[in-house]
Design a protein around this motif. Structure first.
Motif, mmCIF file in Angstrom:
data_model
loop_
_atom_site.group_PDB
_atom_site.id
_atom_site.type_symbol
_atom_site.label_atom_id
_atom_site.label_comp_id
_atom_site.label_asym_id
_atom_site.label_seq_id
_atom_site.Cartn_x
_atom_site.Cartn_y
_atom_site.Cartn_z
ATOM 1 N N LEU A 197 0.804 -1.229 0.000
ATOM 2 C CA LEU A 197 0.000 0.000 0.000
ATOM 3 C C LEU A 197 0.838 1.281 0.000
ATOM 4 O O LEU A 197 0.600 2.183 -0.809
ATOM 5 C CB LEU A 197 -0.926 -0.007 1.222
ATOM 6 N N LEU A 198 1.827 1.349 0.878
ATOM 7 C CA LEU A 198 2.556 2.615 1.006
ATOM 8 C C LEU A 198 3.459 2.904 -0.196
ATOM 9 O O LEU A 198 3.835 4.034 -0.426
ATOM 10 C CB LEU A 198 3.373 2.639 2.310
ATOM 11 N N GLU A 199 3.785 1.856 -0.936
ATOM 12 C CA GLU A 199 4.622 2.055 -2.134
ATOM 13 C C GLU A 199 3.808 1.972 -3.421
ATOM 14 O O GLU A 199 4.380 1.992 -4.519
ATOM 15 C CB GLU A 199 5.722 0.990 -2.202
ATOM 16 N N PHE A 200 2.514 1.874 -3.306
ATOM 17 C CA PHE A 200 1.691 1.661 -4.508
ATOM 18 C C PHE A 200 1.873 2.834 -5.472
ATOM 19 O O PHE A 200 1.640 3.984 -5.120
ATOM 20 C CB PHE A 200 0.213 1.531 -4.124
ATOM 21 N N SER A 201 2.265 2.546 -6.703
ATOM 22 C CA SER A 201 2.559 3.650 -7.638
ATOM 23 C C SER A 201 1.272 4.094 -8.338
ATOM 24 O O SER A 201 0.389 3.279 -8.628
ATOM 25 C CB SER A 201 3.582 3.203 -8.675
ATOM 26 N N PRO A 202 1.181 5.395 -8.635
ATOM 27 C CA PRO A 202 -0.006 5.907 -9.338
ATOM 28 C C PRO A 202 -0.173 5.244 -10.702
ATOM 29 O O PRO A 202 -1.298 4.998 -11.154
ATOM 30 C CB PRO A 202 0.272 7.399 -9.515
ATOM 31 N N GLU A 203 0.959 4.897 -11.347
ATOM 32 C CA GLU A 203 0.876 4.277 -12.688
ATOM 33 C C GLU A 203 0.200 2.909 -12.580
ATOM 34 O O GLU A 203 -0.670 2.563 -13.380
ATOM 35 C CB GLU A 203 2.282 4.098 -13.302
ATOM 36 N N THR A 204 0.639 2.123 -11.584
ATOM 37 C CA THR A 204 0.032 0.799 -11.403
ATOM 38 C C THR A 204 -1.451 0.929 -11.086
ATOM 39 O O THR A 204 -2.297 0.225 -11.642
ATOM 40 C CB THR A 204 0.743 0.043 -10.251
ATOM 41 N N THR B 48 -10.140 -2.326 -5.112
ATOM 42 C CA THR B 48 -10.945 -1.121 -5.359
ATOM 43 C C THR B 48 -11.631 -1.219 -6.720
ATOM 44 O O THR B 48 -12.796 -0.862 -6.874
ATOM 45 C CB THR B 48 -10.046 0.129 -5.287
ATOM 46 N N SER B 49 -10.895 -1.730 -7.709
ATOM 47 C CA SER B 49 -11.483 -1.840 -9.057
ATOM 48 C C SER B 49 -12.659 -2.814 -9.052
ATOM 49 O O SER B 49 -13.668 -2.589 -9.716
ATOM 50 C CB SER B 49 -10.425 -2.270 -10.077
ATOM 51 N N LYS B 50 -12.535 -3.897 -8.291
ATOM 52 C CA LYS B 50 -13.609 -4.889 -8.279
ATOM 53 C C LYS B 50 -14.815 -4.388 -7.471
ATOM 54 O O LYS B 50 -15.958 -4.708 -7.788
ATOM 55 C CB LYS B 50 -13.086 -6.227 -7.748
ATOM 56 N N ALA B 51 -14.544 -3.585 -6.423
ATOM 57 C CA ALA B 51 -15.661 -2.953 -5.699
ATOM 58 C C ALA B 51 -16.369 -1.980 -6.636
ATOM 59 O O ALA B 51 -17.606 -1.876 -6.633
ATOM 60 C CB ALA B 51 -15.141 -2.229 -4.466
ATOM 61 N N ALA B 52 -15.605 -1.285 -7.462
ATOM 62 C CA ALA B 52 -16.213 -0.345 -8.418
ATOM 63 C C ALA B 52 -17.083 -1.091 -9.430
ATOM 64 O O ALA B 52 -18.131 -0.589 -9.849
ATOM 65 C CB ALA B 52 -15.128 0.450 -9.135
ATOM 66 N N ILE B 53 -16.665 -2.287 -9.804
ATOM 67 C CA ILE B 53 -17.472 -3.066 -10.755
ATOM 68 C C ILE B 53 -18.829 -3.419 -10.129
ATOM 69 O O ILE B 53 -19.860 -3.421 -10.808
ATOM 70 C CB ILE B 53 -16.701 -4.318 -11.221
ATOM 71 N N MET C 219 -7.152 0.366 -12.840
ATOM 72 C CA MET C 219 -8.467 1.018 -12.932
ATOM 73 C C MET C 219 -8.897 1.168 -14.386
ATOM 74 O O MET C 219 -10.074 0.997 -14.715
ATOM 75 C CB MET C 219 -8.427 2.403 -12.266
ATOM 76 N N GLU C 220 -7.946 1.471 -15.246
ATOM 77 C CA GLU C 220 -8.298 1.692 -16.655
ATOM 78 C C GLU C 220 -8.828 0.429 -17.320
ATOM 79 O O GLU C 220 -9.826 0.468 -18.033
ATOM 80 C CB GLU C 220 -7.061 2.196 -17.405
ATOM 81 N N VAL C 221 -8.168 -0.705 -17.055
ATOM 82 C CA VAL C 221 -8.634 -1.960 -17.668
ATOM 83 C C VAL C 221 -9.919 -2.424 -16.968
ATOM 84 O O VAL C 221 -10.952 -2.649 -17.609
ATOM 85 C CB VAL C 221 -7.563 -3.070 -17.569
ATOM 86 N N ASN C 222 -9.840 -2.562 -15.640
ATOM 87 C CA ASN C 222 -10.930 -3.234 -14.922
ATOM 88 C C ASN C 222 -12.194 -2.377 -14.792
ATOM 89 O O ASN C 222 -13.301 -2.910 -14.891
ATOM 90 C CB ASN C 222 -10.469 -3.650 -13.520
ATOM 91 N N VAL C 223 -12.012 -1.089 -14.569
ATOM 92 C CA VAL C 223 -13.201 -0.251 -14.327
ATOM 93 C C VAL C 223 -13.606 0.535 -15.576
ATOM 94 O O VAL C 223 -14.713 0.361 -16.095
ATOM 95 C CB VAL C 223 -12.970 0.731 -13.149
ATOM 96 N N THR C 224 -12.685 1.378 -16.072
ATOM 97 C CA THR C 224 -13.053 2.205 -17.229
ATOM 98 C C THR C 224 -13.357 1.315 -18.434
ATOM 99 O O THR C 224 -14.314 1.570 -19.173
ATOM 100 C CB THR C 224 -11.928 3.216 -17.546
ATOM 101 N N GLY C 225 -12.560 0.265 -18.617
ATOM 102 C CA GLY C 225 -12.798 -0.661 -19.726
ATOM 103 C C GLY C 225 -14.188 -1.281 -19.628
ATOM 104 O O GLY C 225 -14.959 -1.278 -20.584
ATOM 105 N N THR C 226 -14.507 -1.808 -18.452
ATOM 106 C CA THR C 226 -15.822 -2.423 -18.254
ATOM 107 C C THR C 226 -16.935 -1.407 -18.494
ATOM 108 O O THR C 226 -17.944 -1.692 -19.148
ATOM 109 C CB THR C 226 -15.927 -2.998 -16.818
ATOM 110 N N PHE C 227 -16.737 -0.197 -17.979
ATOM 111 C CA PHE C 227 -17.766 0.838 -18.142
ATOM 112 C C PHE C 227 -17.967 1.192 -19.615
ATOM 113 O O PHE C 227 -19.095 1.176 -20.127
ATOM 114 C CB PHE C 227 -17.384 2.095 -17.349
ATOM 115 N N ARG C 228 -16.877 1.479 -20.329
ATOM 116 C CA ARG C 228 -17.025 1.950 -21.710
ATOM 117 C C ARG C 228 -17.552 0.849 -22.631
ATOM 118 O O ARG C 228 -18.362 1.106 -23.518
ATOM 119 C CB ARG C 228 -15.685 2.505 -22.225
ATOM 120 N N VAL C 229 -17.068 -0.366 -22.434
ATOM 121 C CA VAL C 229 -17.550 -1.480 -23.264
ATOM 122 C C VAL C 229 -19.049 -1.703 -22.986
ATOM 123 O O VAL C 229 -19.856 -1.831 -23.911
ATOM 124 C CB VAL C 229 -16.733 -2.769 -22.997
ATOM 125 N N SER C 230 -19.415 -1.712 -21.720
ATOM 126 C CA SER C 230 -20.829 -1.938 -21.360
ATOM 127 C C SER C 230 -21.712 -0.825 -21.913
ATOM 128 O O SER C 230 -22.811 -1.077 -22.430
ATOM 129 C CB SER C 230 -21.003 -1.977 -19.839
#
Ligand code: NAD
Length: 260
Positions: free
Chosen positions: A100-107, A158-163, A112-123
Motif C-alpha cells: 500500500l505505502l509504495e503503490f505507484s499511481p501508474e500501477t 478497489t477496481s472490483k468494488a467499483a465493478i 483502474m483503466e482496464v478493470n473499471v473504465t474498460g468495463t464501463f465503456r464497453v458496457s
C-alpha cells in the motif's frame, strides 16, 4: 421486459483465457453464437477454433478494452457475422499487486483503466444497441476482492468494488429498456492469472480459507455466467452471485484459517 427462449449472440471480453474462455465454451454449448474478444488475438482465435470444431458458431476479434476508439469497428465486425449482441460478458481484467505505502499511481491507473473504465465503456457501448432492441444481458466478472480486503490489492480490490457499483448502476438505469446487469464474484480460481503467481504453498494457504477445500475452476464460474445469461434469469437484476466455495461465508481467524 422481452422474454426469450434462447441465448442468442454473446460477446465476451478477455475471452481468450481462463474464465472468459470457459464462459465462451459453455455459452456455445448452450446454443449461443459467441464473439471472443481479447487483447491477445491468437488466444481468442484458438477458443473460436475450439468452438467451431465442436460445431458451434464463433468469431475471434482483437479488442483492448482500454482502446475505446477501436470498439465500434470491432463490435460491428463481430455483429456483421453473428448478429446483434444479446449477452455481454466483461471478463477482461488484470491484477497488479504492490504494498500500500509504495503503490505507484501508474500501477493504480493501469488496473483502474482496464478493470473499471474498460468495463464501463464497453458496457455503455453495447447497452446502446441492446437498449434500441429492448433486450440485453450484461454480466460483469467482479471478485471477492471487491468485498474483502487483501494484502497488496489497493487497486485490484478497489477496481472490483467499483465493478459492483457499476453493476448496480446499470441494473437501475437500464432495467426499463429490457437489459439486466449482474455480476459474478469468483473466489480463487485456477486460471493463468493465478497460476502465474501462486506456488503450491500459496495454494495450500488459500485452500485453508475455502470451506470446500478445492481450487475453483473457470467452469465453476462459467456455470454462473450461463445462468445469468439464460432466459431463466430474466428477473435477476443488480445481483452479485458469489462463487467461491464458501470463502466469503466462513468466519476467519486473525491468521486467516477457518473458524470452525
Ligand atoms: P486470465 O488472465 O486467464 O484472463 C484474462 C484475459 O483478459 C486474458 O486473455 C487477457 O489477455 C485479457 N485482457 C487483459 N487485459 C485486457 C485488455 N486491456 N483488453 C482486453 N483483454 C484483456 O484471468 P482470469 O482469471 O480468467 O480472469 C478473468 C476475470 O476474472 C478478470 O476480470 C479477473 O479479475 C476475474 N477474477 C479472477 C479470479 C481468479 O482467481 N482467477 C478471481 C476473481 C476474479
Amino acid at each position: 421486459m422481452k422474454q426469450r427462449a434462447e441465448y442468442g449472440t454473446a460477446f465476451i471480453t478477455g475471452g481468450g483465457s481462463g474464465i472468459g474462455r470457459a464462459s465462451a465454451l459453455l455459452l456455445s454449448q448452450r446454443g449461443a453464437r459467441v464473439a471472443i474478444s481479447d487483447l491477445n488475438l491468437d488466444a481468442a482465435k484458438e477458443v473460436a477454433h475450439e468452438i467451431t470444431a465442436m460445431g458451434g458458431e464463433a468469431v475471434a476479434v482483437a479488442l483492448n478494452v482500454t482502446h475505446v476508439d477501436a470498439l465500434p469497428d470491432a463490435v460491428s465486425w463481430a455483429e456483421a457475422r453473428l448478429g446483434p449482441t444479446d449477452i455481454l460478458v466483461n471478463s477482461a481484467g488484470v491484477i497488479l499487486v504492490e504494498p500500500l505505502l509504495e503503490f505507484s499511481p501508474e500501477t493504480f491507473n493501469t488496473v483502474m483503466e482496464v478493470n473499471v473504465t474498460g468495463t464501463f465503456r464497453v458496457s455503455q457501448h453495447f447497452a446502446r444497441g441492446m437498449s434500441d432492441r429492448g433486450y440485453g444481458r450484461i454480466i460483469n466478472i467482479a471478485s471477492v476482492s471487491g468485498m474483502r480486503a487483501g494484502i497488496g490489492r489497493a487497486a485490484y480490490g478497489t477496481s472490483k468494488a467499483a465493478i459492483l457499483g457499476l453493476t448496480r448502476q446499470f441494473a437501475l438505469e437500464l432495467a426499463g429498456r429490457g437489459i439486466t446487469t449482474n455480476a459474478v464474484a469468483p473466489g480463487v480460481i485456477e486460471t493463468p492469472m493465478t497460476t502465474a503467481c501462486y506456488t503450491e504453498e500459496t495454494w495450500s494457504r488459500v485452500l485453508a480459507m475455502v470451506p470446500t477445500r478445492r481450487r475453483g475452476t473457470p467452469e465453476d464460474i462459467a456455470e454462473a455466467v450461463a445462468y445469468l445469461a439464460s432466459p431463466s434469469a430474466s428477473y435477476v437484476n443488480g445481483e452479485v452471485l458469489t462463487v467461491d466455495g464458501g470463502y466469503m461465508a466462513a468466519g476467519m481467524t486473525q491468521t486467516g484459517t477457518l473458524q470452525i
